[in-house]
Design a protein around this motif. Structure first.
Motif, PDB file in Angstrom:
ATOM      1  N   VAL A 128       7.024 -17.189   2.465  1.00  0.00           N
ATOM      2  CA  VAL A 128       5.909 -16.520   1.981  1.00  0.00           C
ATOM      3  C   VAL A 128       5.373 -15.379   3.111  1.00  0.00           C
ATOM      4  O   VAL A 128       4.926 -14.408   2.545  1.00  0.00           O
ATOM      5  CB  VAL A 128       4.645 -17.493   1.493  1.00  0.00           C
ATOM      6  N   VAL A 129       5.401 -16.001   4.274  1.00  0.00           N
ATOM      7  CA  VAL A 129       5.011 -14.876   5.364  1.00  0.00           C
ATOM      8  C   VAL A 129       5.950 -13.770   5.498  1.00  0.00           C
ATOM      9  O   VAL A 129       5.597 -12.665   5.575  1.00  0.00           O
ATOM     10  CB  VAL A 129       4.830 -15.727   6.885  1.00  0.00           C
ATOM     11  N   LEU A 130       7.047 -14.128   5.545  1.00  0.00           N
ATOM     12  CA  LEU A 130       8.254 -13.033   5.624  1.00  0.00           C
ATOM     13  C   LEU A 130       7.959 -12.210   4.468  1.00  0.00           C
ATOM     14  O   LEU A 130       8.111 -10.923   4.395  1.00  0.00           O
ATOM     15  CB  LEU A 130       9.703 -13.441   5.769  1.00  0.00           C
ATOM     16  N   LEU A 131       7.810 -12.732   3.126  1.00  0.00           N
ATOM     17  CA  LEU A 131       7.714 -11.868   1.795  1.00  0.00           C
ATOM     18  C   LEU A 131       6.498 -10.772   2.023  1.00  0.00           C
ATOM     19  O   LEU A 131       6.542  -9.760   1.706  1.00  0.00           O
ATOM     20  CB  LEU A 131       7.575 -12.840   0.619  1.00  0.00           C
ATOM     21  N   LYS A 132       5.393 -11.558   2.399  1.00  0.00           N
ATOM     22  CA  LYS A 132       4.157 -10.702   2.512  1.00  0.00           C
ATOM     23  C   LYS A 132       4.355  -9.506   3.687  1.00  0.00           C
ATOM     24  O   LYS A 132       4.041  -8.561   3.492  1.00  0.00           O
ATOM     25  CB  LYS A 132       2.995 -11.463   3.188  1.00  0.00           C
ATOM     26  N   GLU A 133       5.118  -9.788   4.841  1.00  0.00           N
ATOM     27  CA  GLU A 133       5.443  -8.721   5.657  1.00  0.00           C
ATOM     28  C   GLU A 133       6.279  -7.551   5.031  1.00  0.00           C
ATOM     29  O   GLU A 133       6.208  -6.460   5.386  1.00  0.00           O
ATOM     30  CB  GLU A 133       6.072  -9.248   6.945  1.00  0.00           C
ATOM     31  N   ARG A 137       5.532  -3.505   4.735  1.00  0.00           N
ATOM     32  CA  ARG A 137       6.394  -2.593   5.065  1.00  0.00           C
ATOM     33  C   ARG A 137       6.845  -1.665   3.787  1.00  0.00           C
ATOM     34  O   ARG A 137       6.784  -0.466   3.952  1.00  0.00           O
ATOM     35  CB  ARG A 137       7.662  -3.242   5.666  1.00  0.00           C
ATOM     36  N   VAL A 138       7.180  -2.438   3.040  1.00  0.00           N
ATOM     37  CA  VAL A 138       7.495  -1.473   1.545  1.00  0.00           C
ATOM     38  C   VAL A 138       6.384  -0.609   1.198  1.00  0.00           C
ATOM     39  O   VAL A 138       6.590   0.750   0.955  1.00  0.00           O
ATOM     40  CB  VAL A 138       8.197  -2.562   0.388  1.00  0.00           C
ATOM     41  N   MET A 139       5.227  -1.107   1.031  1.00  0.00           N
ATOM     42  CA  MET A 139       4.068  -0.447   0.613  1.00  0.00           C
ATOM     43  C   MET A 139       3.775   0.883   1.887  1.00  0.00           C
ATOM     44  O   MET A 139       3.556   2.011   1.236  1.00  0.00           O
ATOM     45  CB  MET A 139       2.754  -1.034   0.552  1.00  0.00           C
ATOM     46  N   ALA A 140       3.959   0.596   2.962  1.00  0.00           N
ATOM     47  CA  ALA A 140       3.872   1.917   3.823  1.00  0.00           C
ATOM     48  C   ALA A 140       4.720   2.853   3.768  1.00  0.00           C
ATOM     49  O   ALA A 140       4.559   3.850   4.159  1.00  0.00           O
ATOM     50  CB  ALA A 140       3.750   0.871   5.393  1.00  0.00           C
ATOM     51  N   SER A 141       5.954   2.191   3.394  1.00  0.00           N
ATOM     52  CA  SER A 141       6.876   3.346   3.062  1.00  0.00           C
ATOM     53  C   SER A 141       6.887   4.341   2.078  1.00  0.00           C
ATOM     54  O   SER A 141       7.450   5.101   1.883  1.00  0.00           O
ATOM     55  CB  SER A 141       8.339   2.662   3.062  1.00  0.00           C
ATOM     56  N   LEU A 142       6.074   3.906   0.788  1.00  0.00           N
ATOM     57  CA  LEU A 142       5.763   4.797  -0.120  1.00  0.00           C
ATOM     58  C   LEU A 142       4.995   6.054   0.020  1.00  0.00           C
ATOM     59  O   LEU A 142       4.004   5.947   0.987  1.00  0.00           O
ATOM     60  CB  LEU A 142       5.256   4.031  -1.057  1.00  0.00           C
ATOM     61  N   VAL A 143       5.013   6.878  -0.776  1.00  0.00           N
ATOM     62  CA  VAL A 143       4.267   8.100  -0.856  1.00  0.00           C
ATOM     63  C   VAL A 143       2.917   7.592  -1.040  1.00  0.00           C
ATOM     64  O   VAL A 143       2.591   6.762  -1.960  1.00  0.00           O
ATOM     65  CB  VAL A 143       4.704   9.323  -1.584  1.00  0.00           C
ATOM     66  N   PRO A 144       1.896   8.410  -0.336  1.00  0.00           N
ATOM     67  CA  PRO A 144       0.448   7.840  -0.582  1.00  0.00           C
ATOM     68  C   PRO A 144       0.101   7.644  -1.933  1.00  0.00           C
ATOM     69  O   PRO A 144      -0.877   6.672  -2.428  1.00  0.00           O
ATOM     70  CB  PRO A 144      -0.457   8.901   0.321  1.00  0.00           C
ATOM     71  N   MET A 149      -1.718   3.919  -6.486  1.00  0.00           N
ATOM     72  CA  MET A 149      -1.587   3.795  -7.948  1.00  0.00           C
ATOM     73  C   MET A 149      -1.041   2.107  -7.823  1.00  0.00           C
ATOM     74  O   MET A 149      -1.784   1.429  -8.631  1.00  0.00           O
ATOM     75  CB  MET A 149      -0.595   4.569  -8.536  1.00  0.00           C
ATOM     76  N   LEU A 150      -0.307   1.708  -7.085  1.00  0.00           N
ATOM     77  CA  LEU A 150       0.243   0.257  -7.114  1.00  0.00           C
ATOM     78  C   LEU A 150      -0.748  -0.258  -6.580  1.00  0.00           C
ATOM     79  O   LEU A 150      -1.037  -1.603  -7.272  1.00  0.00           O
ATOM     80  CB  LEU A 150       1.568   0.338  -6.292  1.00  0.00           C
ATOM     81  N   ARG A 183       9.318   1.847  -9.653  1.00  0.00           N
ATOM     82  CA  ARG A 183      10.946   2.234  -9.339  1.00  0.00           C
ATOM     83  C   ARG A 183      10.916   2.512  -7.780  1.00  0.00           C
ATOM     84  O   ARG A 183      11.954   1.881  -7.159  1.00  0.00           O
ATOM     85  CB  ARG A 183      11.540   3.281 -10.021  1.00  0.00           C
ATOM     86  N   ALA A 184      10.270   3.228  -7.075  1.00  0.00           N
ATOM     87  CA  ALA A 184      10.206   3.494  -5.594  1.00  0.00           C
ATOM     88  C   ALA A 184      10.110   2.147  -4.842  1.00  0.00           C
ATOM     89  O   ALA A 184      10.723   2.136  -3.812  1.00  0.00           O
ATOM     90  CB  ALA A 184       9.381   4.607  -5.220  1.00  0.00           C
ATOM     91  N   PHE A 185       8.957   1.454  -5.445  1.00  0.00           N
ATOM     92  CA  PHE A 185       8.869   0.152  -4.671  1.00  0.00           C
ATOM     93  C   PHE A 185      10.218  -0.716  -5.056  1.00  0.00           C
ATOM     94  O   PHE A 185      10.365  -1.191  -3.684  1.00  0.00           O
ATOM     95  CB  PHE A 185       7.618  -0.415  -5.284  1.00  0.00           C
ATOM     96  N   VAL A 186      10.823  -0.878  -5.924  1.00  0.00           N
ATOM     97  CA  VAL A 186      11.947  -1.727  -6.045  1.00  0.00           C
ATOM     98  C   VAL A 186      12.882  -1.335  -5.121  1.00  0.00           C
ATOM     99  O   VAL A 186      13.660  -1.958  -4.489  1.00  0.00           O
ATOM    100  CB  VAL A 186      12.102  -1.766  -7.701  1.00  0.00           C
TER     101      VAL A 186
END
Length: 192
Positions: A128-133, A137-144, A149-150, A183-186
């Motif tokens: 779970v800790v790695l999943l949260k991290e 990281r994924v959320m930070a990589s998305l356009v603002p 929105m997510l 889709r970008a998140f996936v």
């Protein structure tokens, strides 16, 4: 719809290719005929597999959406009903995978359930800790805009209608942007 059109599709005399072509070209009569023909059949099938009426309705909507998304790629190797019920069967399997996954992980991280659960195999051992991290990281990589929105939809539980209002866009545009954001998140989640 005419009685003949109903008989043609129910009896199978209308060619699948013709019917699909009519749906793809947004023929309203064909779309209504499709829904009237297959919605009751799908509903019965789903109810035989899923106890909750609300979950069944969600699976039905997911199935119909996935069908429309996949329709252009339909190659005619099976008939239309087989193709549709195959999609539905996979949506039911996905439902039970998510349900099992919730039990394993989301009691500790409930806010990420909405868009992560379809990505992971429930049989995998999860840290779970790695999943949260990874999610951070994924959320930070998305356009603002996608990130916001997510966050609104899945972390704060804001409805699509309210998201549309916050971004001063139409409901349809908000749905479309949320689809692209997921889709970008996936894509980012699977590549990290």
């Amino acid at each position: 719809l005419s009685a003949r059109e109903n008989r043609d599709i129910v009896g199978g005399s209308m060619e699948d290719a013709d019917f699909i072509n009519r749906i793809l070209h947004r023929d309203k009569r064909a779309i209504v005929l499709f829904y009237r023909t297959y919605q009751p059949k799908l509903t019965r099938f789903i109810r035989s597999k899923v106890a909750s009426r609300e979950d069944g309705e969600e699976i039905l909507q997911d199935t119909l959406f996935a069908f429309l998304e996949a329709l252009r790629d339909f190659n005619g190797k099976s008939n239309l009903q087989t193709f549709l019920f195959s999609i539905c069967h996979h949506k039911i399997i996905d439902f039970y995978r998510r349900k099992k996954f919730k039990h394993l992980v989301f009691s500790q991280a409930p806010q990420v359930e909405g868009f992560v659960s379809p990505l992971l195999n429930p049989e995998e051992e999860l840290d779970v800790v790695l999943l949260k991290e990874k999610i951070h990281r994924v959320m930070a990589s998305l356009v603002p805009q996608y990130r916001r929105m997510l966050l609104l939809k899945y972390f704060e539980g804001v409805s699509v209608e309210d998201i549309a209002e916050k971004f001063a866009i139409t409901f349809k545009s908000a749905e479309s942007k949320l689809f692209r954001a997921r889709r970008a998140f996936v894509e980012a989640f699977l590549s990290i």
